[in-house]
Each structure stands twice: as C-alpha cells, then as structure tokens.
Motif scaffolding. Structure first.
Motif, short mmCIF file in Angstrom:
data_model
loop_
_atom_site.label_atom_id
_atom_site.label_comp_id
_atom_site.label_asym_id
_atom_site.label_seq_id
_atom_site.Cartn_x
_atom_site.Cartn_y
_atom_site.Cartn_z
N ASP A 112 0.85 -1.18 0.00
CA ASP A 112 0.00 0.00 0.00
C ASP A 112 0.89 1.24 0.00
N ILE A 113 1.29 1.65 -1.21
CA ILE A 113 2.18 2.80 -1.37
C ILE A 113 1.75 3.57 -2.61
N SER A 114 1.74 4.88 -2.50
CA SER A 114 1.35 5.76 -3.61
C SER A 114 2.41 6.82 -3.79
N PHE A 115 2.84 7.01 -5.04
CA PHE A 115 3.86 8.00 -5.36
C PHE A 115 3.25 9.18 -6.11
N SER A 116 3.79 10.37 -5.85
CA SER A 116 3.46 11.54 -6.65
C SER A 116 4.26 11.46 -7.95
N ARG A 117 4.05 12.44 -8.79
CA ARG A 117 4.92 12.55 -9.96
C ARG A 117 6.31 12.98 -9.49
N ASN A 118 7.30 12.82 -10.33
CA ASN A 118 8.66 13.27 -10.04
C ASN A 118 8.84 14.67 -10.61
N ILE A 119 9.50 15.53 -9.84
CA ILE A 119 9.76 16.89 -10.32
C ILE A 119 11.23 17.25 -10.11
N PRO A 120 11.79 18.05 -11.04
CA PRO A 120 13.14 18.55 -10.83
C PRO A 120 13.10 19.72 -9.85
N THR A 121 14.10 19.79 -8.97
CA THR A 121 14.19 20.89 -8.02
C THR A 121 15.64 21.34 -7.90
N SER A 122 15.82 22.57 -7.44
CA SER A 122 17.16 23.09 -7.18
C SER A 122 17.62 22.62 -5.81
N PRO A 123 18.92 22.47 -5.62
CA PRO A 123 19.44 22.08 -4.31
C PRO A 123 19.13 23.13 -3.25
N VAL A 124 18.89 22.70 -2.02
CA VAL A 124 18.61 23.59 -0.90
C VAL A 124 19.69 23.37 0.16
N ASN A 125 20.32 24.45 0.59
CA ASN A 125 21.37 24.40 1.62
C ASN A 125 22.53 23.48 1.25
N MET A 126 22.85 23.45 -0.04
CA MET A 126 23.97 22.64 -0.53
C MET A 126 24.73 23.45 -1.57
N ASN A 127 26.03 23.22 -1.64
CA ASN A 127 26.84 23.84 -2.67
C ASN A 127 27.12 22.79 -3.74
N THR A 128 26.24 22.73 -4.74
CA THR A 128 26.37 21.76 -5.82
C THR A 128 25.75 22.32 -7.09
N ASP A 129 26.23 21.83 -8.20
CA ASP A 129 25.66 22.22 -9.50
C ASP A 129 24.60 21.22 -9.96
N ARG A 130 24.42 20.15 -9.22
CA ARG A 130 23.49 19.09 -9.61
C ARG A 130 22.10 19.35 -9.07
N ASN A 131 21.12 19.41 -9.97
CA ASN A 131 19.73 19.53 -9.54
C ASN A 131 19.22 18.19 -9.06
N PHE A 132 18.13 18.24 -8.31
CA PHE A 132 17.52 17.04 -7.74
C PHE A 132 16.31 16.60 -8.56
N LEU A 133 15.99 15.35 -8.44
CA LEU A 133 14.69 14.83 -8.82
C LEU A 133 14.03 14.47 -7.50
N ASN A 134 12.80 14.94 -7.28
CA ASN A 134 12.10 14.72 -6.02
C ASN A 134 10.69 14.19 -6.25
N ALA A 135 10.17 13.53 -5.24
CA ALA A 135 8.79 13.05 -5.23
C ALA A 135 8.35 12.91 -3.78
N LEU A 136 7.05 12.84 -3.60
CA LEU A 136 6.47 12.49 -2.31
C LEU A 136 5.81 11.13 -2.45
N PHE A 137 5.64 10.44 -1.33
CA PHE A 137 4.86 9.20 -1.36
C PHE A 137 4.22 8.96 0.00
N ILE A 138 3.14 8.20 -0.05
CA ILE A 138 2.45 7.76 1.16
C ILE A 138 2.63 6.26 1.25
N ILE A 139 3.07 5.81 2.40
CA ILE A 139 3.24 4.38 2.63
C ILE A 139 2.43 3.97 3.85
N GLN A 140 1.70 2.88 3.73
CA GLN A 140 0.94 2.34 4.86
C GLN A 140 1.67 1.10 5.34
#
Length: 123
Positions: free
Chosen positions: A31-59
């Motif tokens: 029982d797990i549901s994922f959101s779509r994946n979105i690109p995001t900028s790094p937060v509180n990090m010194n990097t040139d690499r952007n992130f791929l992020n998602a949310l999910f609910i797990i029971q």
C-alpha cells in the motif's frame, strides 16, 4: 496500520536511482502511492546538480523508527554513505525521509507542496 507521508530525492543519476528506490519501497508495503517526479534546485547545498524529487504515502505496521531504518538500508544499498557526518550537505544517490504521519498533516517543504495534490492531500 500507520500512514506516513515521505519524500524521495536524488541528484546523482536520478533516472537510474529513482526506479530502484521505488521498487525497494514497494517491496516494503503493498500500500504505497507516489506523486509525480519533479526537478528541483538544491537547498542548503553547494552543488551544481539539480535534484529529482517526489512524495509518497506508505501504509505499514512499522513504527517511524523501524521504517526509517528500512529507508536507511535502501539508501545504503543504492550507494549512500550514511556514516559521513556531512552527508546532508553532499550530493546523494537517494534520500528517503519521513515527513510525518498523514493524519498529523506534516509540514512539506515549499518546493514539494505542489505534489500534495497528486496524493489527494490538497486541492
């Protein structure tokens, strides 16, 4: 059974690491549901690499500590060095965090808030 809202992120080979992490997470709970994946900028990090992020609910019947332990195992299996005290400041293959129990309406970082609608937690 408890429902947890969690986040998933990667800025090292996310196109490879995301599907592997999602498969490992699905193995933890049917029982797990994922959101779509979105690109995001790094937060509180010194990097040139952007992130791929998602949310999910797990029971799961697991406690938050038990679930985080399982998340850490997945991170380590995908190459994250959890022993490094500066790991939160470095690029990562995968990062899996528990934001809180769904019923407690946990805070979600602003850059991920648009994903709440994917999971039916916002309109």
């Amino acid at each position: 059974m408890k429902k947890y809202l969690c986040s998933l992120g990667s800025n090292i080979e996310p196109q490879r690491n995301f599907p592997q992490a999602q498969a490992a997470l699905k193995a933890l709970s049917g029982d797990i549901s994922f959101s779509r994946n979105i690109p995001t900028s790094p937060v509180n990090m010194n990097t040139d690499r952007n992130f791929l992020n998602a949310l999910f609910i797990i029971q799961t019947p697991m406690t938050a500590n038990e679930l985080k332990s399982e998340f850490n195992k997945i991170e380590e299996a995908l190459g994250r060095d959890r022993s490094d005290p500066k790991r939160s400041l470095k690029d990562r293959t995968i990062d899996i965090d528990i934001l809180g129990r769904v019923e407690d309406k946990p805070q979600v970082p602003g850059y991920l808030s648009s994903l709440l609608t994917d999971l039916g937690l916002a309109s």
